[in-house]
Design a protein around this motif. Structure first.
Motif, PDB file in Angstrom:
ATOM      1  N   GLN A 221     -20.588 -14.619   5.106  1.00  0.00           N
ATOM      2  CA  GLN A 221     -20.435 -14.387   3.672  1.00  0.00           C
ATOM      3  C   GLN A 221     -19.279 -13.421   3.442  1.00  0.00           C
ATOM      4  OE1 GLN A 221     -23.707 -12.303   1.853  1.00  0.00           O
ATOM      5  NE2 GLN A 221     -22.998 -12.670  -0.245  1.00  0.00           N
TER       6      GLN A 221
ATOM      7  N   GLU B  39     -16.961 -21.727   2.215  1.00  0.00           N
ATOM      8  CA  GLU B  39     -17.827 -22.753   1.617  1.00  0.00           C
ATOM      9  C   GLU B  39     -18.496 -23.566   2.724  1.00  0.00           C
ATOM     10  OE1 GLU B  39     -15.404 -25.022  -0.965  1.00  0.00           O
ATOM     11  OE2 GLU B  39     -14.944 -23.359  -2.315  1.00  0.00           O
ATOM     12  N   GLY B  40     -19.819 -23.580   2.713  1.00  0.00           N
ATOM     13  CA  GLY B  40     -20.576 -24.308   3.727  1.00  0.00           C
ATOM     14  C   GLY B  40     -20.594 -23.631   5.078  1.00  0.00           C
ATOM     15  N   CYS B  41     -20.156 -22.386   5.122  1.00  0.00           N
ATOM     16  CA  CYS B  41     -20.088 -21.641   6.384  1.00  0.00           C
ATOM     17  C   CYS B  41     -21.430 -20.948   6.632  1.00  0.00           C
ATOM     18  CB  CYS B  41     -18.952 -20.627   6.331  1.00  0.00           C
ATOM     19  SG  CYS B  41     -18.546 -19.897   7.912  1.00  0.00           S
TER      20      CYS B  41
ATOM     21  N   HIS C 117     -12.561 -19.684  -0.273  1.00  0.00           N
ATOM     22  CA  HIS C 117     -12.843 -21.113  -0.087  1.00  0.00           C
ATOM     23  C   HIS C 117     -13.103 -21.461   1.376  1.00  0.00           C
ATOM     24  CE1 HIS C 117      -8.596 -21.368   1.148  1.00  0.00           C
ATOM     25  NE2 HIS C 117      -8.951 -22.499   1.748  1.00  0.00           N
ATOM     26  N   ASN C 118     -12.658 -20.620   2.318  1.00  0.00           N
ATOM     27  CA  ASN C 118     -12.915 -20.880   3.740  1.00  0.00           C
ATOM     28  C   ASN C 118     -14.374 -20.652   4.116  1.00  0.00           C
ATOM     29  OD1 ASN C 118     -10.183 -21.460   4.258  1.00  0.00           O
ATOM     30  ND2 ASN C 118      -9.698 -19.308   4.643  1.00  0.00           N
TER      31      ASN C 118
END
Length: 457
Positions: free
Chosen positions: A132, A126-128, A123-124
């Protein structure tokens, strides 16, 4: 009281005279210093000074615009919560290019906790951007080599960085590693490791000196002469296509030294090839904090040296394959210093104990201690001044260096035990780096054959 004073006076006033009058003692001391310690010290210190002078010229240079995709393979086995720190420090890298983080969980069914922690890290991301996390659970345990090759098989990056699941990194690590690959002649790069749990015990403090002087400062100097001895299994980097072309990691044990030796097999055919080291690419790892766990670790490390040099790769240790420079270095320092010397030192010390009075033995030991203490101080100060990226922190443990020669002597004596264990018991077949059924399927290497024996036990 008089007896104690006599011993002190003997040590302080008669040490040099007794040494000079004992040819057999000198015959053991001088070759050991002149053949191993002094030449290696000259090699490493001159290399460090060469690297240090080069930094001023390269500070103003900027990297090329290329930002290759980097794949970081994390070997995960029973690290638990420590995986979270490793993943986070890779996600937070300042490198602007894409980083693919592949967490390979070996024996995911038995290590459910490690697997769940790795999954929680998703979840860390997400949107990063440009980051990956790929989870690759291996439900049946296969060991380190199986884990690394599984990650290599799915990796998309041009650069592969292999890391242990209990290692964290400075946020400029990937930048420094990729910078080394700007040279097209570099197929592999070693990363610098520091001790993360320095203040846990006296044992960890001694290892902190060892990592600074030998594994960080030493590799910095040796890499300038293209003589780096080993790319650490806890932190190394490779060109993906090159790594796949030579078959990835191999079975048995000490997969890091084995891979480094196999890369050196190409040096004579490709004279321009360089195995680099990145002193500013810093990883932090926990080391054994008790005498027992340190002894177990070194039993494996030192036994593996003999296995790889004198059993698995004995027939490739020739100038025709390695080139003269690498061959001589491997013969003198790989085999001579790490395999022959510990056995000679152990025999020599027992001979002293039984052949000479206790006062004379004490004088010899104190003399050796003073010599190695001076060597340790010189190496330590050169590291702090020229190489260290956090010198003030490194100086905080400076006073403990008074014990470092005792630690190195004890480690060398224990190395003799590890070597004998490998000679007579083939201890590499008992490695905890892989389950027994994996090791059993590997070829057996016997000291009288120097080649693989495919017959199973």
């Amino acid at each position: 009281m008089n007896e104690w004073w006599f011993t002190v006076r003997y040590i302080l006033t008669d040490f040099a005279g007794n040494i000079a009058n004992t040819p057999l003692v000198m015959a053991m001391l001088l070759p050991m210093l002149l053949a191993f310690e002094v030449p290696l010290m000259i090699l490493t210190l001159s290399g460090v000074l060469k690297w240090f002078s080069r930094q001023y010229k390269e500070q103003a240079l900027k990297r090329s615009g290329e930002q290759p995709v980097v794949s970081c393979i994390i070997t995960c086995y029973s690290e638990g919560e420590a995986i979270r720190v490793t993943v986070d420090t890779l996600r937070e890298q300042l490198y602007p290019g894409q980083i693919e983080i592949i967490a390979v969980i070996d024996g995911a069914q038995q290590n459910a906790h490690t697997y769940q922690v790795a999954r929680a890290c998703l979840h860390n991301f997400e949107g990063c951007k440009n980051r990956q996390l790929v989870l690759l659970p291996k439900w049946q345990r296969g060991g380190r080599v199986s884990t690394l090759n599984s990650g290599l098989a799915v990796a998309k990056g041009e650069i592969i960085i292999n890391v242990d699941g209990d290692t964290s990194f400075d946020n400029n690590m990937v930048d420094e590693i990729v910078r080394c690959f700007d040279d097209p002649d570099v197929p592999a790069v070693g990363g610098a490791l520091r001790v993360r749990n320095t203040y846990d015990s006296l044992v960890t403090r001694m290892q902190a000196f060892e990592y600074m002087i030998s594994m960080h400062g030493g590799k910095t100097g040796l890499s300038e002469w293209n003589l780096i001895n080993n790319i650490s299994g806890a932190f190394g980097a490779f060109r993906r296509d090159f790594l796949r072309s030579i078959g990835g990691w191999d079975t048995h044990t000490a997969e890091d030294l084995d891979l480094t030796v196999r890369i050196k097999h190409y040096l004579q055919r490709h004279p321009g090839m360089k195995i680099a080291f990145a002193p500013k690419a810093i990883g932090h790892t926990d080391v054994p904090n008790t005498v027992k766990t340190l002894g177990q670790q070194r039993l494996r490390w030192d036994g593996d040296l003999l296995f790889l040099y004198l059993r698995k790769h004995i027939f490739s240790l020739t100038p025709r394959i390695l080139g003269w420079k690498t061959f001589i270095y491997t013969l003198v320092f790989g085999i001579g210093q790490n395999i022959v010397l510990p056995l000679l030192v152990t025999i020599y010390m027992w001979w002293l104990v039984f052949a000479y009075p206790s006062e004379f033995v004490a004088a010899i030991i104190i003399g050796l201690y003073l010599i190695y203490w001076v060597f340790s101080i010189i190496n330590y100060l050169v590291f702090v001044i020229a190489v260290s990226e956090r010198p003030l922190k490194d100086l905080k443990i400076a006073l403990w260096i008074v014990l470092f020669p005792i630690y190195t002597f004890a480690v060398r004596m224990w190395a003799a035990v590890a070597l004998l264990n490998e000679i007579f018991r083939s201890s590499h077949e008992e490695s905890g780096m892989a389950p027994w059924w994996v090791l059993k399927r590997g070829h057996r290497f016997r000291w009288w054959q120097g080649r693989s024996d495919k017959r199973s036990r």
